[in-house]
Design an enzyme around this catalytic site. Structure first.
Site, PDB file in Angstrom:
ATOM      1  N   HIS A   1       0.885  -1.184   0.000  1.00 44.81           N
ATOM      2  CA  HIS A   1       0.000   0.000   0.000  1.00 44.81           C
ATOM      3  C   HIS A   1       0.913   1.221   0.000  1.00 44.81           C
ATOM      4  O   HIS A   1       1.601   1.473   0.991  1.00 44.81           O
ATOM      5  CB  HIS A   1      -0.872   0.020   1.259  1.00 44.81           C
ATOM      6  CG  HIS A   1      -1.716  -1.204   1.446  1.00 44.81           C
ATOM      7  ND1 HIS A   1      -3.027  -1.282   1.018  1.00 44.81           N
ATOM      8  CD2 HIS A   1      -1.438  -2.397   2.020  1.00 44.81           C
ATOM      9  CE1 HIS A   1      -3.515  -2.476   1.330  1.00 44.81           C
ATOM     10  NE2 HIS A   1      -2.576  -3.169   1.940  1.00 44.81           N
ATOM     11  N   PHE A   2       0.937   1.970  -1.097  1.00 42.05           N
ATOM     12  CA  PHE A   2       1.866   3.093  -1.204  1.00 42.05           C
ATOM     13  C   PHE A   2       1.183   4.465  -1.100  1.00 42.05           C
ATOM     14  O   PHE A   2       1.818   5.491  -1.304  1.00 42.05           O
ATOM     15  CB  PHE A   2       2.703   2.988  -2.479  1.00 42.05           C
ATOM     16  CG  PHE A   2       3.833   1.967  -2.399  1.00 42.05           C
ATOM     17  CD1 PHE A   2       4.202   1.380  -1.192  1.00 42.05           C
ATOM     18  CD2 PHE A   2       4.543   1.606  -3.536  1.00 42.05           C
ATOM     19  CE1 PHE A   2       5.248   0.451  -1.119  1.00 42.05           C
ATOM     20  CE2 PHE A   2       5.592   0.684  -3.477  1.00 42.05           C
ATOM     21  CZ  PHE A   2       5.941   0.105  -2.278  1.00 42.05           C
ATOM     22  N   ARG A   3      -0.114   4.513  -0.834  1.00 38.77           N
ATOM     23  CA  ARG A   3      -0.799   5.731  -0.342  1.00 38.77           C
ATOM     24  C   ARG A   3      -0.937   6.883  -1.315  1.00 38.77           C
ATOM     25  O   ARG A   3      -1.306   7.987  -0.891  1.00 38.77           O
ATOM     26  CB  ARG A   3      -0.103   6.269   0.923  1.00 38.77           C
ATOM     27  CG  ARG A   3       0.159   5.262   2.011  1.00 38.77           C
ATOM     28  CD  ARG A   3      -1.107   4.627   2.498  1.00 38.77           C
ATOM     29  NE  ARG A   3      -0.894   3.798   3.677  1.00 38.77           N
ATOM     30  CZ  ARG A   3      -1.696   2.789   4.009  1.00 38.77           C
ATOM     31  NH1 ARG A   3      -2.729   2.472   3.258  1.00 38.77           N
ATOM     32  NH2 ARG A   3      -1.469   2.088   5.085  1.00 38.77           N
TER      33      ARG A   3
ATOM     34  N   HIS B   1      -2.866 -12.549   2.604  1.00 44.02           N
ATOM     35  CA  HIS B   1      -2.413 -12.624   4.008  1.00 44.02           C
ATOM     36  C   HIS B   1      -3.208 -13.569   4.921  1.00 44.02           C
ATOM     37  O   HIS B   1      -3.881 -13.144   5.840  1.00 44.02           O
ATOM     38  CB  HIS B   1      -2.318 -11.237   4.645  1.00 44.02           C
ATOM     39  CG  HIS B   1      -3.430 -10.269   4.408  1.00 44.02           C
ATOM     40  ND1 HIS B   1      -4.757 -10.622   4.414  1.00 44.02           N
ATOM     41  CD2 HIS B   1      -3.399  -8.934   4.182  1.00 44.02           C
ATOM     42  CE1 HIS B   1      -5.478  -9.556   4.189  1.00 44.02           C
ATOM     43  NE2 HIS B   1      -4.690  -8.519   4.042  1.00 44.02           N
TER      44      HIS B   1
ATOM     45  N   ASP C   1       2.268  -6.844   2.563  1.00 42.62           N
ATOM     46  CA  ASP C   1       1.178  -5.973   3.000  1.00 42.62           C
ATOM     47  C   ASP C   1       1.754  -4.686   3.611  1.00 42.62           C
ATOM     48  O   ASP C   1       1.216  -4.171   4.589  1.00 42.62           O
ATOM     49  CB  ASP C   1       0.265  -6.700   3.999  1.00 42.62           C
ATOM     50  CG  ASP C   1      -1.045  -5.976   4.233  1.00 42.62           C
ATOM     51  OD1 ASP C   1      -1.373  -5.057   3.458  1.00 42.62           O
ATOM     52  OD2 ASP C   1      -1.748  -6.331   5.199  1.00 42.62           O
TER      53      ASP C   1
HETATM   54  O1  DOR Z   1      -3.511  -3.607   8.410  1.00 44.25           O
HETATM   55  C1  DOR Z   1      -3.825  -3.332   7.257  1.00 44.25           C
HETATM   56  N1  DOR Z   1      -3.539  -2.130   6.734  1.00 44.25           N
HETATM   57  N2  DOR Z   1      -4.488  -4.230   6.519  1.00 44.25           N
HETATM   58  C2  DOR Z   1      -5.004  -3.915   5.321  1.00 44.25           C
HETATM   59  O2  DOR Z   1      -5.608  -4.740   4.714  1.00 44.25           O
HETATM   60  C3  DOR Z   1      -4.884  -2.550   4.796  1.00 44.25           C
HETATM   61  C4  DOR Z   1      -3.712  -1.886   5.348  1.00 44.25           C
HETATM   62  C5  DOR Z   1      -3.661  -0.409   5.070  1.00 44.25           C
HETATM   63  O3  DOR Z   1      -3.863  -0.026   3.934  1.00 44.25           O
HETATM   64  O4  DOR Z   1      -3.382   0.351   5.997  1.00 44.25           O
END
Ligand code: DOR
Length: 443
Positions: free
Chosen positions: A62-64, A234, A305
């Protein structure tokens, strides 16, 4: 004349053996493996006997970007990736706005083209009403369904919508398998509405193993009903592994992340909300079953993740603290440290982190060191041990749940498309990754 020659390496082969010698790259491809390369090269590196691996493919980060670039963006995330030996990544759609149509996907691709130092691919996020986009956007590595809520607003939790998505199209579906109804019910029961905030460890009770199992079972049943290609993201519980052991037909693959292999509920005392994630970390006796699942092939691959949040965000009281931990730059050293301790083999690491992700997502020409394959490579030092430190983390999050751990197998050089991008602690300017292809994604 080659573009890059790496001399005196121990070159990892897919079967776990090593070839001693030189490796030559040209036009982004591996041209020669082993023996002595005497031809001139634009750049020559002396590997001094260190281990050369195929670059890691991290199939869940997840690169936001867009939406929360104060904690990561595609550029910073990709720099963290190559620091950890990750040369390709698949990024999740729960940014803001979420990646749910061709316009958003095109925006990300164009942005990544300009800023990413690793190769990139993107998921398309499922909503309850974007079925046409799910099956038509290109290129996408797969459809992501959040069956339980997490960071962002993507959620598909009703049976009718899930059935519609599974029954239409052929593209790979990757599920975040936690049951939303049970999350809501247990949140109402267990989280006090007033008074002192509860401990962060309550998170593992709210989203208990049953929460994961219900959703995993549901996704597997839908995949079986329609013969649909499914990847369970996961996996976190022994119970899911035992369930999949007897319920995993050929169209289903699964994954585990280091946080569920290397952390457990006793770590909340030390890490507090840093250890909070979805699905949560589990009891100490759980990880051995996940390891067994990996060795047995019930679990196919490893992702991280990577889910950066700032420490300020993390310090909010539960349940307002966000779930997720950075991880893209520590997964390979964590696993190589395990290998050094005799807990897994070089062949397994390549299968779980390189070749397996390429096969799972139909990424051609990557995941092994072979003449004619893409020159995505990482040279690691197995003999040198270095502590994980928050202040050295490349991710914009600026911390790691593994800080304080002594790890070996840190990358010395990372090569993307035949060009050195990470060189002994520094990112070299001017090197960029490419968009990944997903040749078999629709097969
Ligand atoms: O803990 C998590 N954070 N699980 C996820 O599925 C999404 C991720 C996030 O994008 O922060």
């Amino acid at each position: 004349m080659f573009d890059l020659v790496i001399k005196n390496a121990r070159i990892a082969r897919p079967d776990g053996t090593c070839t001693e010698g030189d490796l030559a790259c040209q036009d982004g491809l591996v041209k020669r493996v082993g023996g002595e390369v005497t031809a001139d090269a634009a750049e020559t590196i002396d590997a001094r006997g260190h281990l050369l691996l195929p670059g890691v493919i991290d199939p869940q980060v997840h690169f936001r970007e867009p939406g929360a670039t104060h904690k990561e963006d595609l550029g910073s995330g990709s720099r963290a990736a190559v620091r950890g030996g990750v040369t390709s990544f698949l990024e999740m759609p729960n940014c803001s706005p979420a990646t749910t149509d061709q316009t958003q996907l095109d925006w990300k691709l164009a942005r990544a083209q300009r800023t990413c130092v690793a190769n990139f691919g993107f998921f398309i996020g499922a909503t309850k009403d974007n079925l046409t986009s799910l099956n038509s956007v290109e290129p996408a590595c797969g459809i992501k369904i959040f069956m339980g809520s997490s960071t962002g607003d993507l959620l598909v939790d009703d049976h009718e919508s899930l059935d519609r998505i599974f029954s239409n199209g052929t593209r790979l579906i990757a599920v975040h398998a936690e049951d939303e109804e049970r999350i809501n019910q247990r949140s109402a029961e267990l989280i006090p509405s007033s008074g002192n905030p509860p401990p962060y460890s309550l998170h593992s009770e709210v989203r208990d193993p049953e929460t994961a199992l219900i959703a995993t079972r549901r996704a597997v049943e839908l995949s079986q009903k329609y013969g649909r290609r499914l990847h369970v993201l996961h996996l976190s519980t022994a119970r899911e592994v035992e369930y999949l052991r007897t319920n995993k037909p050929g169209q289903i693959t699964s994954e585990v992340i280091p946080n569920h292999l290397f952390l457990d509920t006793t770590d909340y005392d030390r890490l507090g909300s840093r250890a909070q994630m979805n699905p949560p970390i589990r009891d100490p006796d759980n990880a051995s079953v996940l390891w067994q699942g990996l060795h047995d092939g019930v679990i196919d691959i490893i992702a991280t993740d990577h889910a950066p949040h700032t420490l300020e965000e993390k310090s909010k009281p539960y349940p307002h603290s966000p779930g997720g931990m950075p991880g893209v730059e520590t997964s390979l050293p964590l696993m190589l440290t395990q290998m050094n301790a005799g807990k897994c083999t070089l062949a397994e690491i390549q299968a779980w982190m390189c070749e397996g992700p390429a096969r799972t997502y139909g990424i051609p020409n990557k995941g092994r060191i072979e003449e004619g394959f893409d020159a995505d490579l990482v040279l690691v030092d197995l003999n040198h041990t270095h502590e994980v430190r928050d202040e050295e983390v490349f991710s914009r999050a600026g911390w790691s749940p593994y800080s304080g751990r002594q790890l070996s197998g840190w990358p010395l050089y990372t090569v993307v498309g035949g060009r050195v991008v990470f060189d002994n602690g520094q990112i070299r300017p001017g090197v960029f990754g490419s968009a990944l292809n997903f040749a078999d994604a629709d097969a």
